[in-house]
Design an enzyme around this catalytic site. Sequence first.
Site, mmCIF file in Angstrom:
data_model
loop_
_atom_site.group_PDB
_atom_site.id
_atom_site.type_symbol
_atom_site.label_atom_id
_atom_site.label_comp_id
_atom_site.label_asym_id
_atom_site.label_seq_id
_atom_site.Cartn_x
_atom_site.Cartn_y
_atom_site.Cartn_z
ATOM 1 C CG ASP A 410 -1.795 1.168 1.341
ATOM 2 O OD1 ASP A 410 -2.683 1.302 0.485
ATOM 3 O OD2 ASP A 410 -1.615 1.987 2.272
ATOM 4 C CD GLU A 439 -2.138 1.834 -3.629
ATOM 5 O OE1 GLU A 439 -3.266 2.093 -4.103
ATOM 6 O OE2 GLU A 439 -1.831 2.063 -2.452
#
Length: 715
Positions: A410, A439
Amino acid sequence: MNSNERNFLAYLDEIDIITILLPLSYHQGLSSTFSITDESQKSRAIQIIQKQQIENNNKYICKLEEEISFGHPYWILDEHGGKTDLQIGAVIRTDIFDERFYYDGNDLGVSCRDNQTQFKIWAPTATQVKLKLRQPKNSFSEIIKMRREEKGVWSSVVNADLELYQYTFLVLVNQEWQESVDPYAVAVTANGEHGVIVKLEKTYREKPVLPPCENPVDAIIYETHIRDFTIHPNSGAEHKGLFLGAGEINTKGKDGQLTGLSYVKDLGITHIEFLPFNDFAGVDELDPHKEYNWGYNPIHFNVPEGSYATNPSDPYARIMELKQLIDSIHSQGIRVIMDVVYNHLYIRETSSFEKIVPGYYFRHNELGFPANGTGVGNDIASERKMVKKFILDSIRFWMEEYHIDGFRFDLMGILDSETMMDVRKTCDSIQQGTLIIGEGWNLNTPLPIEKKAIIRNQSKLPDIGQFNDKFRDCIKGNTFYLYDKGYVLGNEHYHDAAIETIAGSIGFVKKESGLFTNPSQSVNYVECHDNHTMWDKLVSCLPDLDHQFHIKYHRLATGLVLVSQGIPFLHSGQEFFRTKRGDGNSYKSPDHINQLDWDRKHQYIENVHYIKGMIQIRKQLTCFRLKSAEEIRAHIQILPLQNPLIGFCLQNQGNEFREVLLLINPLRSKQPIQIPEGKWRLLANDKKAGIYSNEFISSKELVLEPVCLTILAKK
């Protein structure tokens, strides 16, 4: 000295530099001499090298002749007879501090064996550390002083078997005591209030041999949330919303057809990615149905979340039940990807990291305030040695103890690229083929841009996949502008970008414009847990359009995810048009918004069969999962079709088909085109998809149906 009685303030900001703040109200903020003393009462002068007025203080920069000894209290004296404690300041964020106190041992936390229990905690700036033990069946507490060792580690050994005892650490830093749970805890009480001593060897099991996954592009990822997966009344699961429920096999919906894990296997998925299942805030584990949360509020990184366990008050229950879930998934030949949130903590001030070593684990800006690139008030300083060590230790723990097969990072862009490559090496040392994706957004955190683990620096992250927002936005339309229409909705301005992203974002048309070096770095998706679902975007963008066209557009977008070069990523329920009723940020919305609606799977079973067929096609035809940019350029040609139509001719290797055509019509009208001569087998059109079609096309002219992806293959 009580910290509330400080007449002035003094901070150690570098190994040999002290900053003193004298309030203007204190002797007019003036002093010409300062000295330092320790427990021996021996006083030494310190040299003032700079003075300036800042707001209501005079600021003195002073130089030490001799370095202080960490772990001992010091006081600063002024010429007026005033005295204040020397607090640990910005020195903890210096390279020399990092080097001096880096501890490379693998024994932080607690270990319990042979009637002996050992505790170790890294707290280099503490002047005292105590262990607080609670017996398992009553609230009686015992306080044990810990001993300072090398590299800022404190330890204690208790000659007893303390299984199921609760424990915390009491840490004295800057004259303030803080009680903290062990950051290396592997078991906790309900809601994570205390660490618990367990014997993980009691829960050991062998990892099975899984089907080979030779390259990341061979993966097909299915993202879901433990609770969403089975909480629906008609999920067929007995343990709805729990680890055990997600691992149940042969569950069936009200139509008598497969749901849950067996359904995912039947669909053809290779990897299930679960939203965070380590211990997080936002759901009361003792009353889990009152609240909902995605899980991006990390508390304890190495402990399973208790709201997914049958008994969150039993420290072993969550451990055993998560392991049973993973074993069940492995029994179906599917791998498990864990969504990890090492970029921030839920609340910085109350986190174990900040209580034990204040200021070390988090980034601060040039003004000394906590950085906020994550948008939640803190950014983990992954570039610091003991922060990186914690991340690597945690990754190793999840792989070795729980048999995790991959990780989704994340907000990976908060982390530094060196740490991410060390994650890659750690995973490879344990299990080759571990999938790592993240990400790679460029976020405003005080880390030099060349060091960030972002898409721009993909060349420094060659074996790590990144979520391709360019693919997402050009195929469906900008995710942050609900009404922006992408290529599949007929927006011809996205035509060239669509060609590039379908071909792997490797600079297929113009080599220098490639987003990635290799297709295995591109995670292709049009929908995930974030933002609106594809269905909700379509309905909002095109509210007056016939329902069948909504289906067509959705089918085209999802189909492109599955036949584009790179790693395909599906959001659970995407194959049956998942809706969150227009909720674009459902991180704490109730179950009726977030649940996977298994009735909808029955309602749209034709589309489920279509997506299953597309997955078969991808698995059977190597031309849809080429492994390098060189292979893509050598095996794919663009057909001369009129914008916004797109056509690719792909050379296939390894099965009965030698040549494959991928033809895309995003328009709402039929489009006649010319195709190369030959006897072409129709594998996919707007209505059906599958590798075993018996329909052939021999004409050079083909009419593409409206809003349609067509796949033809010949020997």
